[in-house]
Design an enzyme around this catalytic site. Structure first.
Site: not given
Ligand code: HEM
Ligand code: FES
Lengths: 428, 170
Positions: B134-136
């Site tokens: 999703c956001h690493g």
């Protein structure tokens, strides 16, 4: 407020209006004086009203067939699409309608930024408008959860988890929002209830928005005060109504271009996969209209920080009337602000693009620069410009910029032959 | 003088009325808010028993507990070695591997990214543990956050081995 006192003609009209002044209200709305130099950027208020009505009508119809339960929601949408007469049409109008609603609201907001419509005495118009915008985002977010596809589920998970960033009480807040330990059936149910409610709250706020507009009257492209009920204004009906209709019909053409030919381009294909709490899609993105904020959220390398900056990027707009201290409203007379305005438009679009990209490498760096610029624009540039910018001289009346164009007087005199004369303006 | 006393008495009455009123309004609103909290039927789904006899070393299974995925991984020797050799100073949220996996072969975690709640992917990312798309966020072979926006390590639920082949979660 209407300057001329309205007296109904018929006896029944007098009887009725003295008990419930609806006739006075309708007279006020039709005779409401509008500056005659309003351009097409001023037609988006009417377009937005149309969008809200469209969402409410199609939404009420969808609600007749939709089932808000995790076991049936996805199926019931497919049922609407395949079996219900014209169900596909109504659903595509509703889902594309949300996108068109945001398109219109963004144009409307940037119009305000360009022409300084948020400045005194119009602060309350601006603030009620921003509250409407916030409610629209909440409504659209909860609506997007209802089809219970993969994006619905994971979008809801990520957004509700934003609140878990709040220290100490974060966990209790997410549990309260979910009604459980994760996004699940109770969550879907309450989102449905609220998705039904919020548009009517928005409607109420639109009434306040227009009420607060009708006290000072419209701003205009030149940004100086007009003398009401002079030859600088004309009645809303039929003049503005007709102009609004031309714009509205063009808008509807584009809107239905999407509905009929590209109904799914603005959505994400993963939302046609039923929700699965065990598998996160490889790349989750919100709907396009939330992307700039999503980029800001991910640009900040800390969980709480990201959430704070994301909300701040919206709430900062509430303070705009006081951050921008320049007395000149319209960008036409603010040579430096005008340039920064276009930089801001570019940065917001760039952030939107970056919000759809994975947060790594150059995308992440650009998102950080964009985020920094966004805040610098409002917190540093605007206060400084208000102090130091040398603005161009303002015209004496809204007719001046038109009348002082070279050769325009001859053209007007030529045209005046075919008009009655009263609305052409005075020229010497 | 008498006037002043009366003013005071009236102030007191006003304050008392407002206070009672506020308490009344609060008591009325509370049920309207609390109804949204997790209800008893949801809370009742507290435990799940899982048969882990079929899990080979180097593989994992995911089970659902309270609507959340639980990762149960039987780790390989390398993974255990890697996890236990990490210097605690390098960790954003320092926790010893031995505190996270009581039995080093078995790692049991809530498979929910501590950033914003996505399900991380196994055997992925720069630390060969879990990676959240999703956001690493990158997690190591002990489920500890190493890189990315997640603030803390993947959560360890309450669990116990009922016997050699069964884990009770919750
Ligand atoms: C501010 C106005 C509104 C906005 C911005 C809005 C937005 C949305 C969005 C984005 C969706 C998801 C569309 C999809 O991907 O399928 C949706 C679904 C839905 N909305 Fe609305 N909505 C609004 C008003 C309403 C109203 C007033 C009602 C009911 C009275 C309603 C009922 C529904 C229902 C039943 C669904 C699920 C069906 C579907 O997903 O197509 N909406 N809404
Ligand atoms: S939810 Fe995992 S990195 Fe954001």
């Amino acid at each position: 407020m209407s300057e001329t006192k309205y007296i109904p003609k018929s006896k029944f009209g007098k009887w009725f209006d003295s008990r419930l002044p609806l006739l006075t209200l309708s007279h006020h709305l039709t005779s409401y004086p509008t500056p005659k130099n309003l351009n097409y950027w001023w037609t988006f208020g009417g377009i937005l009203t149309f969008c809200l009505m469209t969402q409410i009508v199609t939404g009420i119809i969808l609600a007749m067939h939709y089932v808000a339960h995790t076991d049936h929601a996805f199926e019931s949408i497919e049922h609407i699409m395949r079996d219900i007469n014209y169900g596909w049409l109504i659903r595509y109008v509703h889902s594309n309608g949300a996108s068109m609603f945001f398109l219109a609201v963004y144009i409307h907001i940037f119009r305000g930024l360009y022409f300084g419509s948020y400045k005194a005495p119009r602060e309350m118009i601006w603030i009620t408008g921003l509250i409407i915008y916030l409610l629209m985002m909440a409504t659209a977010f909860m609506g997007y959860v209802l089809p219970w596809g993969q994006m619905s589920f994971w979008g809801a998970t990520v957004i509700t988890n934003l609140f878990s960033a709040i220290p100490l009480i974060g966990e209790s807040i997410t549990g309260w929002l979910w009604g459980g330990f994760s996004v699940d059936n109770p969550t879907l149910n309450r989102f449905y209830s609220l998705h039904y409610l919020l548009p009517f709250l928005i409607f109420g706020l639109v009434v306040l928005h227009i009420w607060s507009l009708h006290i000072p009257g419209n701003n205009n492209p030149v940004g100086i005060d007009v003398k009401k009920n002079s030859n600088e204004t004309m009645p809303f009906h039929p003049y503005m109504v007709m102009k609004d209709l031309v714009a509205l019909l063009t808008f509807i053409l584009i809107f239905f271009g999407f509905v009929f030919f590209l109904p799914n381009v603005l959505g994400h294909p993963d939302n046609y996969i039923p929700a699965d709490p065990l598998v996160t899609p490889a790349h989750i993105v919100p709907e396009w209209y939330l992307l700039p904020f999503y980029a800001i959220l991910r640009a900040i390398p800390s969980k709480l920080g990201g959430v704070i900056f994301m909300f701040a990027s919206i709430f900062i707009l509430m303070a705009l009337p006081w951050l921008d201290s320049s007395k000149v409203r319209s960008s036409s007379f603010r040579p430096i602000y005008r340039k920064f305005f276009w930089v801001l438009v570019f940065v917001v679009i760039l952030l939107g693009y970056l919000g759809a990209k994975p947060p790594e490498g150059i995308y992440l760096i650009l998102a950080r620069i964009g985020t920094a610029y966004y805040f610098i624009h409002f917190l540093v540039l605007l206060p400084l410009l208000g102090r130091y910018e040398k603005t161009d001289p303002l015209p004496m009346s809204i007719a001046d910029p038109v009348l002082h164009k070279p050769g325009i007087v001859d053209k007007f005199k030529e045209m005046a032959g075919s008009y009655e004369g009263e609305n052409v303006g005075t020229f010497k | 003088m008498t006037k002043k006393i009366h003013t005071k008495r009236r102030d007191f009455l006003f304050t008392a009325t407002y206070t009672i009123g506020a308490v009344g309004v609060g008591a009325t609103i509370w049920p309207l808010i609390d109804q949204m909290n997790p209800d008893s039927s949801v809370k009742a789904l507290a435990t799940t028993e899982v048969d882990v006899s079929n899990i080979e070393p180097g593989t994992s299974i995911t089970v659902l507990w309270r609507g959340k995925p639980i990762f149960i991984r039987r780790r390989t020797q390398e993974e255990i070695k890697e996890a236990s050799e990490v210097d605690l100073k390098d960790l954003k949220h320092p926790e010893k591997d031995s505190d996270r996996a009581k039995n080093p072969e078995w790692l049991v975690m809530v498979g929910v990214c501590t950033h914003l709640g996505c399900v991380p992917l196994g055997e992925k990312g720069e630390y060969k543990g879990w990676f959240c798309p999703c956001h690493g966020s990158h997690y190591d072979t002990s489920g500890r956050i190493r890189k990315g926006p997640a603030p803390i390590n993947l959560e360890i639920p309450k669990y116990e081995f009922v016997d050699n082949n069964t884990i009770k979660i919750g």
